[in-house]
Design a protein around this motif. Structure first.
Motif, PDB file in Angstrom:
ATOM      1  N   LEU A  97       5.087  70.567  16.997  1.00 15.46           N
ATOM      2  CA  LEU A  97       4.247  71.113  18.317  1.00 15.46           C
ATOM      3  C   LEU A  97       5.629  71.679  19.168  1.00 15.46           C
ATOM      4  N   VAL A  98       5.551  72.949  19.579  1.00 14.74           N
ATOM      5  CA  VAL A  98       6.727  73.378  20.312  1.00 14.74           C
ATOM      6  C   VAL A  98       6.337  72.936  22.041  1.00 14.74           C
ATOM      7  N   LEU A  99       7.554  72.453  22.448  1.00 13.95           N
ATOM      8  CA  LEU A  99       7.333  71.659  23.942  1.00 13.95           C
ATOM      9  C   LEU A  99       7.612  72.752  24.953  1.00 13.95           C
ATOM     10  N   SER A 100       9.007  73.347  24.482  1.00 18.70           N
ATOM     11  CA  SER A 100       9.542  74.410  25.575  1.00 18.70           C
ATOM     12  C   SER A 100      10.738  74.734  24.857  1.00 18.70           C
ATOM     13  N   LEU A 101      11.141  76.099  25.520  1.00 19.28           N
ATOM     14  CA  LEU A 101      12.616  76.605  25.155  1.00 19.28           C
ATOM     15  C   LEU A 101      13.670  75.459  25.641  1.00 19.28           C
ATOM     16  N   GLY A 102      14.371  74.824  24.915  1.00 17.64           N
ATOM     17  CA  GLY A 102      15.468  74.227  25.519  1.00 17.64           C
ATOM     18  C   GLY A 102      16.897  74.491  25.605  1.00 17.64           C
ATOM     19  N   ASP A 103      17.850  73.833  25.636  1.00 16.71           N
ATOM     20  CA  ASP A 103      19.289  74.371  25.780  1.00 16.71           C
ATOM     21  C   ASP A 103      19.681  75.028  24.591  1.00 16.71           C
ATOM     22  N   ALA A 104      20.561  75.829  24.754  1.00 17.34           N
ATOM     23  CA  ALA A 104      21.310  76.530  23.607  1.00 17.34           C
ATOM     24  C   ALA A 104      20.546  77.085  22.573  1.00 17.34           C
ATOM     25  N   ARG A 105      19.233  78.072  23.226  1.00 20.30           N
ATOM     26  CA  ARG A 105      18.619  78.811  22.583  1.00 20.30           C
ATOM     27  C   ARG A 105      17.761  78.021  21.664  1.00 20.30           C
ATOM     28  N   ALA A 106      17.704  76.865  21.747  1.00 20.73           N
ATOM     29  CA  ALA A 106      16.951  76.085  20.750  1.00 20.73           C
ATOM     30  C   ALA A 106      15.565  75.518  21.443  1.00 20.73           C
ATOM     31  N   TYR A 107      14.422  75.533  20.442  1.00 20.16           N
ATOM     32  CA  TYR A 107      12.959  74.923  20.993  1.00 20.16           C
ATOM     33  C   TYR A 107      13.149  73.530  20.815  1.00 20.16           C
ATOM     34  N   TYR A 108      12.635  72.817  21.965  1.00 20.18           N
ATOM     35  CA  TYR A 108      12.449  71.503  21.751  1.00 20.18           C
ATOM     36  C   TYR A 108      10.842  71.389  21.138  1.00 20.18           C
ATOM     37  N   LEU A 109      10.876  70.550  19.994  1.00 20.99           N
ATOM     38  CA  LEU A 109       9.645  70.224  19.250  1.00 20.99           C
ATOM     39  C   LEU A 109       9.338  68.960  19.145  1.00 20.99           C
ATOM     40  N   SER A 110       7.978  68.455  19.140  1.00 18.80           N
ATOM     41  CA  SER A 110       7.564  67.197  19.177  1.00 18.80           C
ATOM     42  C   SER A 110       6.627  66.904  17.843  1.00 18.80           C
ATOM     43  N   THR A 111       6.911  65.826  17.353  1.00 16.07           N
ATOM     44  CA  THR A 111       5.780  65.441  16.182  1.00 16.07           C
ATOM     45  C   THR A 111       5.179  64.143  16.515  1.00 16.07           C
ATOM     46  N   ALA A 112       4.931  64.043  17.944  1.00 21.68           N
ATOM     47  CA  ALA A 112       4.478  62.805  18.541  1.00 21.68           C
ATOM     48  C   ALA A 112       3.017  62.713  18.406  1.00 21.68           C
ATOM     49  N   LYS A 113       2.315  63.288  17.514  1.00 20.63           N
ATOM     50  CA  LYS A 113       0.766  63.233  17.217  1.00 20.63           C
ATOM     51  C   LYS A 113       0.671  62.905  15.678  1.00 20.63           C
ATOM     52  N   ASN A 114      -0.487  62.193  15.369  1.00 21.39           N
ATOM     53  CA  ASN A 114      -0.853  61.760  14.101  1.00 21.39           C
ATOM     54  C   ASN A 114      -0.644  63.008  12.993  1.00 21.39           C
ATOM     55  N   GLU A 115      -1.170  63.967  13.462  1.00 26.04           N
ATOM     56  CA  GLU A 115      -1.120  65.310  12.424  1.00 26.04           C
ATOM     57  C   GLU A 115       0.261  65.769  12.361  1.00 26.04           C
TER      58      GLU A 115
END
Length: 202
Positions: free
Chosen positions: A145-163
């Motif tokens: 899941l895309v959380l936000s646009l983070g530092d250095a032009r990289a997107y912060y991603l999450s895998t903190a759900k079962n699926e």
């Protein structure tokens, strides 16, 4: 009618890139291709394109103008906060892993987008016990899941759900592994079990 046509914000048509500041949420609403940064004030671009500002309808309850970014070329899909992406893990470090985003929802991307999975975003429980090296390996295909646009032009991603998590991985022997639990995958050739943050399959 003529005044509406004249007020289309034509002077605002400038090229912006992902992460670029578009304005302040006190005076603008984030439209397509824009998002409000975690500080709740800055509105930033989530894709490359032309900045457009549209004035509110005269009878609108919210009298702020809307700022949006219109893609300047035929583009593939672009990650947005809240969208689910498929990515290939490229590097695993002690506190985070990086990945190349390949698909947004079910659409392929044309540009290169980098994702970062931080240690605290790998899973929802026992966050302090997460071992990045036992969660992902370079080459793994993950759903995140895309959380936000983070530092250095990289997107912060999450895998903190079962699926969310690893959906496909190669074993050391080169075979596609089979998930056997939410933390383990097994090589069908050797029977060897490797640790991963596995995405739950239906």
């Amino acid at each position: 009618m003529s005044s509406m046509a004249a007020g289309g914000g034509e002077g605002e048509d400038e090229l912006v890139t992902p992460g670029e500041l578009l304005g302040d949420s006190s005076g603008l609403i984030a439209g397509t291709g824009a998002y409000v940064a975690p500080n709740g004030r800055s509105i930033r671009a989530s894709l490359a394109g032309i900045r457009r500002i549209t004035p509110p309808q005269s009878d609108a309850a919210d009298q702020r103008s809307t700022v949006e970014v219109v893609g300047h070329k035929a583009q593939g899909a672009v990650p947005q906060p809240g969208s689910v992406v498929i990515a290939r893990v490229t590097k695993v470090m002690a506190r985070m892993a990086s990945a190349d985003i390949m698909c947004v929802e079910s659409k392929a991307v044309r540009e290169k987008f980098t994702g970062i999975i931080r240690q605290q975003d790998v899973r929802a429980t026992e966050i302090d016990k997460v071992d990045m090296y036992l969660s992902f390996h370079p080459g793994d295909i993950i759903r995140a899941l895309v959380l936000s646009l983070g530092d250095a032009r990289a997107y912060y991603l999450s895998t903190a759900k079962n699926e969310l998590g690893v959906v496909s991985a190669q074993s050391i022997a080169g075979a596609t592994m089979v998930p056997i639990s939410w933390t383990e995958m097994q090589c069908p050739l050797t029977g060897q079990v490797e640790k991963r943050k596995v995405a739950k399959v239906d």
